[in-house]
Scaffold this active site. Structure first.
Site, short mmCIF file in Angstrom:
data_model
loop_
_atom_site.label_atom_id
_atom_site.label_comp_id
_atom_site.label_asym_id
_atom_site.label_seq_id
_atom_site.Cartn_x
_atom_site.Cartn_y
_atom_site.Cartn_z
N ASP A 16 0.87 -1.19 0.00
CA ASP A 16 0.00 0.00 0.00
C ASP A 16 0.90 1.24 0.00
O ASP A 16 2.07 1.17 0.37
CB ASP A 16 -0.92 0.03 1.24
CG ASP A 16 -1.86 1.24 1.22
OD1 ASP A 16 -2.44 1.53 0.16
OD2 ASP A 16 -2.01 1.91 2.25
N SER A 17 0.31 2.37 -0.37
CA SER A 17 1.06 3.62 -0.34
C SER A 17 1.46 3.97 1.10
O SER A 17 2.42 4.69 1.31
CB SER A 17 0.20 4.75 -0.91
OG SER A 17 -0.98 4.89 -0.14
N CYS A 79 -4.30 -1.51 -2.15
CA CYS A 79 -4.45 -0.07 -2.36
C CYS A 79 -5.34 0.09 -3.58
O CYS A 79 -5.01 -0.42 -4.66
CB CYS A 79 -3.07 0.53 -2.61
SG CYS A 79 -3.07 2.26 -3.08
N GLU A 164 -3.15 9.41 7.54
CA GLU A 164 -1.68 9.34 7.59
C GLU A 164 -1.12 10.27 8.67
O GLU A 164 -0.07 10.00 9.23
CB GLU A 164 -1.07 9.70 6.22
CG GLU A 164 -1.30 8.64 5.14
CD GLU A 164 -0.38 7.42 5.24
OE1 GLU A 164 0.81 7.57 5.51
OE2 GLU A 164 -0.89 6.28 5.06
N CYS A 198 -11.16 2.91 -0.53
CA CYS A 198 -9.78 3.28 -0.21
C CYS A 198 -9.46 2.57 1.10
O CYS A 198 -10.25 2.63 2.05
CB CYS A 198 -9.63 4.79 -0.04
SG CYS A 198 -8.01 5.27 0.59
N HIS A 200 -7.54 3.18 3.42
CA HIS A 200 -7.36 4.02 4.61
C HIS A 200 -8.69 4.31 5.32
O HIS A 200 -8.70 4.63 6.50
CB HIS A 200 -6.74 5.37 4.24
CG HIS A 200 -5.28 5.33 3.96
ND1 HIS A 200 -4.73 4.68 2.87
CD2 HIS A 200 -4.23 5.87 4.62
CE1 HIS A 200 -3.42 4.85 2.87
NE2 HIS A 200 -3.08 5.57 3.93
N1 DGL Z 1 -4.96 3.45 0.61
C1 DGL Z 1 -4.88 3.69 -0.77
C2 DGL Z 1 -6.16 3.40 -1.50
O1 DGL Z 1 -6.79 2.45 -1.18
C3 DGL Z 1 -4.16 4.90 -1.24
C4 DGL Z 1 -4.37 6.16 -0.58
C5 DGL Z 1 -3.39 7.21 -1.04
O2 DGL Z 1 -2.19 6.99 -0.95
O3 DGL Z 1 -3.86 8.26 -1.50
O4 DGL Z 1 -6.56 4.08 -2.41
#
Ligand code: DGL
Length: 280
Positions: A16-17, A79, A164, A198, A200
């Site tokens: 993931d990012s 991600c 984050e 997402c 997150h």
């Molecule tokens: N958690 C990631 C997603 O599912 C990426 C979020 C990001 O880095 O902007 O899209």
């Protein structure tokens, strides 16, 4: 084939990012505890959501190559942004040259597959990063499988930075959460299912819950992605055999190890073994 990649088995790579993929990893470990996992968070370059197609593709490919070098035979892009913007190219253009026996899977398809069984009104909303929503991957893929479902996407560019930066449970986050919930439900009042598109966003779920009306449900993808991986490994025993099974989990971050373990402990409620790496 890349000569450096000599190993024949290894942990399942989870990329993931940043921290979001931990919400997926958690479900993998719950449903498939016997496997070894190697998590890579590109925290130093997160968020990916506002980055261009080319950059997300380049960064994701670097991460996949690194996980391959670590022995992973199977890598999950945990991600949505990377799944939307890089997965297809990596599968079709890169994998045949890197090693055609390895696999890279995304998380959008497994989420979409269960959607028709969940929505009653057949109107769904997808909350995601700007990159995921602009790519229209959810709309396109849902339309292929379930053309009778109406999909409305809403980009929530502030939500990943809130997570984050550990602001997800603070009062300041309320404004940005409410703003996008109101907006998407205003655009389609028949929506009965909001997909957290997402990884997150599950951290914001308590706040999201507060701003949605009765009758609208939230769909977090972790459980469904994990069930889909379980199924994949059952129907692909040759891949399951190449994934080592020791029940371990190791973490890599491109940012500071201290920051990562601090934050990951919130997601995972345990002490973890983290190492720093550089992808550039
Ligand atoms: N958690 C990631 C997603 O599912 C990426 C979020 C990001 O880095 O902007 O899209």
């Amino acid at each position: 084939m890349n000569q450096q990649l000599s190993s024949k088995s290894g942990p399942i790579g989870v990329f993931d990012s940043g921290y979001g993929g931990l919400t997926i990893l958690q479900q993998f470990r719950k449903i498939l505890p016997e496997y070894d996992y190697l998590y890579l968070g590109d925290n130093a370059r997160a968020p990916y959501g506002s980055r261009s197609f080319e950059v997300v593709y380049e960064f994701t490919l670097q991460a996949v190559n690194r996980l391959f070098e670590e022995g992973c035979q199977l890598v999950i892009l945990a991600c949505n942004t990377a799944s939307a913007k890089a997965l297809r190219n990596i599968q079709q253009k890169n994998l045949p040259n890197i090693d055609p026996t390895r696999r890279v899977l995304g998380i959008i398809r497994p989420t979409i597959e269960i959607i028709d069984g969940i929505t009653k009104t057949k109107h769904i909303g997808v909350l995601g990063t700007t990159g995921t929503i602009q790519s229209e991957t959810y709309n396109i893929e849902i339309n292929k499988l379930f053309p009778h479902i109406i999909t409305t996407g809403e980009a929530c560019p502030m939500w990943v930075p809130l997570v984050e930066n550990r602001e997800f449970d603070h009062p300041g986050a309320d404004y940005f959460v409410k703003k996008h919930i109101d907006e998407i439900l205003h655009r389609d009042s028949q929506i009965d299912t909001l997909v957290l598109g997402c990884t997150h966003y599950p951290l914001l779920v308590d706040k999201i819950q507060r701003f949605i009306p009765e009758g609208v449900q939230i769909l977090s993808q972790g459980k469904y992605v994990a069930e889909s991986l379980h199924h994949y490994l059952q129907v692909h025993p040759e891949m399951s055999d190449k994934c080592t099974k020791g029940g371990t989990c190791k973490f890599y971050t491109t940012e500071s190890v201290e920051k990562f373990s601090d934050m990951a402990s919130i997601f995972l409620s345990e002490n973890i073994d983290v190492e720093h790496l550089s992808l550039e």
